[in-house]
Enzyme design. Sequence first.
Site, PDB file in Angstrom:
ATOM      1  N   ASP A 151      -9.492   5.486  -2.186  1.00 57.58           N
ATOM      2  CA  ASP A 151      -8.352   6.045  -2.916  1.00 57.58           C
ATOM      3  C   ASP A 151      -8.876   6.743  -4.165  1.00 57.58           C
ATOM      4  OD1 ASP A 151      -9.050   4.003  -4.652  1.00 57.58           O
ATOM      5  OD2 ASP A 151      -7.023   3.158  -4.797  1.00 57.58           O
ATOM      6  N   CYS A 158     -13.858   1.390 -14.846  1.00 59.80           N
ATOM      7  CA  CYS A 158     -14.320   2.766 -14.609  1.00 59.80           C
ATOM      8  C   CYS A 158     -13.117   3.711 -14.633  1.00 59.80           C
ATOM      9  CB  CYS A 158     -15.046   2.836 -13.259  1.00 59.80           C
ATOM     10  SG  CYS A 158     -16.050   4.325 -13.026  1.00 59.80           S
ATOM     11  N   TYR A 189      -6.362   6.647   4.292  1.00 59.71           N
ATOM     12  CA  TYR A 189      -6.519   5.589   3.298  1.00 59.71           C
ATOM     13  C   TYR A 189      -5.699   4.354   3.662  1.00 59.71           C
ATOM     14  CZ  TYR A 189      -5.434   2.660  -0.596  1.00 59.71           C
ATOM     15  OH  TYR A 189      -5.225   1.546  -1.350  1.00 59.71           O
ATOM     16  N   GLU A 230       0.818  -1.208   0.000  1.00 64.86           N
ATOM     17  CA  GLU A 230       0.000   0.000   0.000  1.00 64.86           C
ATOM     18  C   GLU A 230       0.855   1.263   0.000  1.00 64.86           C
ATOM     19  OE1 GLU A 230      -3.051   0.345  -0.577  1.00 64.86           O
ATOM     20  OE2 GLU A 230      -3.699  -1.737  -0.455  1.00 64.86           O
ATOM     21  N   CYS A 242     -19.219  -2.970 -17.249  1.00 64.44           N
ATOM     22  CA  CYS A 242     -19.236  -2.701 -15.810  1.00 64.44           C
ATOM     23  C   CYS A 242     -20.353  -3.471 -15.111  1.00 64.44           C
ATOM     24  CB  CYS A 242     -19.411  -1.208 -15.545  1.00 64.44           C
ATOM     25  SG  CYS A 242     -19.431  -0.779 -13.789  1.00 64.44           S
ATOM     26  N   CYS A 260     -18.234   1.279 -19.804  1.00 63.13           N
ATOM     27  CA  CYS A 260     -19.490   1.140 -19.078  1.00 63.13           C
ATOM     28  C   CYS A 260     -20.235  -0.155 -19.414  1.00 63.13           C
ATOM     29  CB  CYS A 260     -20.389   2.348 -19.345  1.00 63.13           C
ATOM     30  SG  CYS A 260     -19.734   3.902 -18.695  1.00 63.13           S
TER      31      CYS A 260
END
Length: 343
Positions: A143, A195, A125, A44, A205, A202
């Site tokens: 994020d 996305c 985060y 991370e 998705c 789309c």
Amino acid sequence: MPASLSSTLLDWYDGHARVLPWRNPPGAPVPNDPAWPYRVWLSEVMLQQTTVAAVKPYFEKFTVRWPNVDALAAAPDEDIMAAWAGLGYYSRARNLAKCAKAVSERGGFPQTEPELRELPGLGAYTAAAIAAIAFGARAVVVDANVERVVSRLFNIEEPLPGSRKVIRARADEITPSARSGDFAQAMMDLGSSICTSKAPKCLACPLINPCEGRKAGEPERLPVKPPKKAKPQRSGTAFWIERDSHVWLVTRQGTGMLGGMKALPDDGWTARSDGTGAPPIEADWQEIGAVTHTFTHAHLSLCVQRAETTSDPQGVGEWWPFSDIGEAGLPTLFAKAARLVLA
């Protein structure tokens, strides 16, 4: 909608999750391995403002050399900085070293968000991501990818950064109690592969039906961002001082730009001011050329000058063989300068 939405996304993640060296398979229980939180934390920190492709080789190098947080805590800071060279945003490496020592001293990573946020370099985060992914706690992980997905999913028109409070509240609504870590990673994967900021896919998705931004007709314009400020142009000079096929390297001071990194001597340029152009020693200087680099706050044009000497320059430094310059751990800017001279 929140329950069905999270179930739909998790079903998609089960079949489309990226296979990454720091990731648990979808639906698998949190590993009963003391090194697991370390691997999650390390990944991370490395992934902040950095692509997965760039992080993979660094993650492998770090985990082979320092397989757990105690090993990293025992490493000299200069070794960590050198191993980080080229990954950028070097304050992350300084905080990495501080955090490793703090975690080792307390006997391991804390498991709650509030305690994790007390560690050096861990913001909202990162603390949430570690709590969810490493320990299976319910945490709202937001994020840049999640900001984009949530902004479009709920058609949030308010521009960033003002919309972040609403984005977080909406993300909280749809975060499930079970598989919170998988859900966070599913949102990240959705944002990185479907996305996307430009030309979102789309039709592929899994959340196309409930997506309010899609219904409004222009999902790609969300989230609304303020115009970027132009970065100033700075200039400076780096000095290649050589003797017997060795170059004089120094360690940059402080916690500012490239602080703690090995580098060529320079004329004191910063993100806020140009350098003086003054060389560190009297010599017959030859201008080799210039290299350019873009930092977070400025563009830099760095002139590179070369000279030979028979004595040690003043100040702390070391002679480094040309043949091993790739092992010096120079940050990208000074690695560019070295390549220019040696070419």
